[in-house]
Design an enzyme around this catalytic site. Sequence first.
Site, mmCIF file in Angstrom:
data_model
loop_
_atom_site.group_PDB
_atom_site.id
_atom_site.type_symbol
_atom_site.label_atom_id
_atom_site.label_comp_id
_atom_site.label_asym_id
_atom_site.label_seq_id
_atom_site.Cartn_x
_atom_site.Cartn_y
_atom_site.Cartn_z
ATOM 1 C CD GLU A 147 1.341 -19.155 -42.679
ATOM 2 O OE1 GLU A 147 0.963 -18.447 -43.447
ATOM 3 O OE2 GLU A 147 0.877 -20.370 -42.656
ATOM 4 C CB SER B 116 -1.667 -31.507 -31.431
ATOM 5 O OG SER B 116 -1.894 -32.190 -32.494
ATOM 6 C CB CYS C 181 6.222 -30.832 -40.572
ATOM 7 S SG CYS C 181 5.578 -32.319 -39.534
ATOM 8 C CG ASN D 138 -10.025 -26.602 -42.287
ATOM 9 O OD1 ASN D 138 -10.749 -26.296 -42.680
ATOM 10 N ND2 ASN D 138 -9.374 -26.763 -41.270
ATOM 11 C CB CYS E 247 0.031 -35.869 -42.256
ATOM 12 S SG CYS E 247 1.005 -36.575 -40.659
ATOM 13 C CB CYS F 192 -0.943 -32.056 -43.083
ATOM 14 S SG CYS F 192 -0.285 -30.584 -42.353
ATOM 15 N N GLY G 114 4.737 -28.006 -37.736
ATOM 16 C CA GLY G 114 5.689 -28.877 -37.314
ATOM 17 C C GLY G 114 5.003 -29.973 -36.303
ATOM 18 C CD GLU G 115 4.909 -34.614 -33.905
ATOM 19 O OE1 GLU G 115 3.818 -34.430 -34.339
ATOM 20 O OE2 GLU G 115 5.116 -34.525 -32.475
ATOM 21 C CB CYS H 145 -6.736 -27.731 -38.666
ATOM 22 S SG CYS H 145 -7.066 -27.514 -37.001
ATOM 23 C CB SER I 114 -2.617 -36.173 -35.171
ATOM 24 O OG SER I 114 -2.505 -34.853 -34.812
ATOM 25 C CG LEU I 115 -6.539 -42.231 -33.756
ATOM 26 C CD1 LEU I 115 -5.112 -42.965 -33.252
ATOM 27 C CD2 LEU I 115 -7.610 -42.656 -32.739
ATOM 28 C CG HIS I 116 -5.734 -37.706 -38.234
ATOM 29 N ND1 HIS I 116 -6.915 -36.697 -37.977
ATOM 30 C CD2 HIS I 116 -4.609 -37.256 -38.285
ATOM 31 C CE1 HIS I 116 -6.111 -35.794 -37.366
ATOM 32 N NE2 HIS I 116 -4.903 -35.890 -37.663
ATOM 33 C CB CYS J 274 -2.674 -22.163 -33.570
ATOM 34 S SG CYS J 274 -2.180 -23.516 -34.442
HETATM 35 N N1 SAH Z 1 2.063 -32.061 -36.121
HETATM 36 C C1 SAH Z 1 1.270 -32.111 -34.999
HETATM 37 C C2 SAH Z 1 0.520 -30.811 -34.689
HETATM 38 C C3 SAH Z 1 0.248 -29.816 -35.585
HETATM 39 S S1 SAH Z 1 -1.173 -30.072 -36.908
HETATM 40 C C4 SAH Z 1 0.067 -32.935 -35.248
HETATM 41 O O1 SAH Z 1 0.086 -33.343 -36.426
HETATM 42 O O2 SAH Z 1 -0.589 -33.265 -34.343
HETATM 43 C C5 SAH Z 1 -2.613 -29.794 -35.709
HETATM 44 C C6 SAH Z 1 -3.895 -30.964 -36.390
HETATM 45 O O3 SAH Z 1 -4.339 -30.190 -37.482
HETATM 46 C C7 SAH Z 1 -3.512 -32.343 -36.296
HETATM 47 O O4 SAH Z 1 -4.522 -32.835 -35.997
HETATM 48 C C8 SAH Z 1 -3.495 -32.297 -37.885
HETATM 49 O O5 SAH Z 1 -3.523 -33.609 -38.320
HETATM 50 C C9 SAH Z 1 -4.679 -31.603 -38.496
HETATM 51 N N2 SAH Z 1 -4.395 -31.012 -39.789
HETATM 52 C C10 SAH Z 1 -3.531 -31.036 -40.745
HETATM 53 N N3 SAH Z 1 -4.070 -30.954 -42.053
HETATM 54 C C11 SAH Z 1 -5.302 -30.695 -41.850
HETATM 55 C C12 SAH Z 1 -6.286 -30.082 -42.736
HETATM 56 N N4 SAH Z 1 -6.023 -29.956 -44.012
HETATM 57 N N5 SAH Z 1 -7.520 -30.168 -42.425
HETATM 58 C C13 SAH Z 1 -7.964 -30.389 -41.299
HETATM 59 N N6 SAH Z 1 -6.996 -30.720 -40.127
HETATM 60 C C14 SAH Z 1 -5.729 -30.799 -40.543
HETATM 61 FE FE1 SF4 Z 2 3.554 -32.567 -39.842
HETATM 62 FE FE2 SF4 Z 2 1.190 -32.584 -38.163
HETATM 63 FE FE3 SF4 Z 2 1.252 -31.793 -40.545
HETATM 64 FE FE4 SF4 Z 2 1.675 -34.094 -40.016
HETATM 65 S S1 SF4 Z 2 -0.240 -33.253 -39.360
HETATM 66 S S2 SF4 Z 2 2.819 -33.234 -41.642
HETATM 67 S S3 SF4 Z 2 3.084 -34.314 -38.188
HETATM 68 S S4 SF4 Z 2 2.230 -30.901 -39.138
#
Ligand code: SAH
Ligand code: SF4
Length: 405
Positions: free
Chosen positions: A131, A238, A151, A337, A155, A158, A206-207, A380, A260-262, A144
Amino acid sequence: MISTITNAIAAGSAAPLPLEKVPLEAYVPPAKPSLIGLSRSELSERLGEIGVAPAQRKMRVQQLWHWIYFRGAKSFDEMTSISKDTRAELAKHFTVDRPEVVAEQISNDGTRKWLLRLPSGDKVEKPHEVECVYIPETDRGTLCVSSQVGCTLNCAFCHTGTQRLVRNLTAGEIVGQVMVARDRLNDWENRESGRLVTNIVMMGMGEPLYNFEAVRDALLIVADNEGIGISRRRITLSTSGVVPNIIRAGEEIGVMLAISLHAVRNELRDVLVPLNRKYPIEELLQACRDYPGASNARRITFEYVMLKGVNDSLDDAKLLVKLLKGIPAKINLIPFNPWPGTAYECSDWDQIEKFSEYIFNAGYSSPVRTPRGRDILAACGQLKSETEKLSARERQALRAMAMTD
Ligand code: SAH
Ligand code: SF4
């Protein structure tokens, strides 16, 4: 459910999700390959293979580049500055096909999501799908882009991470997403100042740093100013923290970096972003300090998803500010989200505001990213192709794995 997760984390007893998934699927090229995604030297090689004389190749490459990436030509027929014979020869061996658009959804906020189908070698049983999302704003239009089908990382919050099938996209499939967006938005005709797609974020599925070469080659094409011409400062990559490739990204691609620190403590980040077990916070932040080109004018973005009762306390905010000391940084707070089956919830709004205020008072710009396209699951972390959904039972099993002692 959330409190169970939090307690488990607090007690240090959560059995974390597996760090990475099983092997990548192979890419099966179509019978007639597309020229999209090839560098100038690769284009020249391909021309050589079909008998274009060495003396002509440089000029032909220039022409093809202009037609493909500046004008957005969808067939060789359109390339009228190239001789008819050469066009026919090109069409015999190649295409300028983009990924196939199988669905387009338009959100009530103007966000558009395209579902793209890619060659899989087994199209009927298991089509490969990604997508790609376009987010219009008043001063920019951001695309985006995805770097993988699914991926390999898991995470916990995600949606993409729950997808089983994974394969790296080719450079052509990554550039192809930008081409598709420009096609669908009729953006090839627009002059530079009126362009709809002005910014690119590698924040789809994806990463990107696990598909380094293809992402690099694609972004160098997207940034090339004789073609699509989106400047590197308007391209953001990212990563969840693939430390060894962060410096490479700075040196070989030179785009803006987002992390993506979180979480600010390793024991929580180990759970939310399992890759942390391989590259913990200290190593990740050191790579950021060493990122070539980072400066106050080119800050690194730290993404922080707001998860209710998990990572959103003021203590977390304080530690975040402390950790980022000395790094030219901005912090992007992302309201979580939700997606079907997730165990997490988004933080309450007043908690997000308190968190944001603390960071702001500490001197950081801390915009809260307004979720866009939620109604079409385009926000996201919500991206996940339909064909790859896990069954309810599998989701439950994954959750149980995250929570059992
Ligand atoms: N894999 C890469 C890039 C794709 S994700 C990465 O993880 O950075 C893009 C961003 O959306 C990342 O910061 C990811 O952690 C965040 N993300 C993933 N799932 C999410 C969700 N359900 N709600 C909000 N942000 C989310
Ligand atoms: Fe992959 Fe990024 Fe989702 Fe983590 S947040 S599972 S690295 S797409």
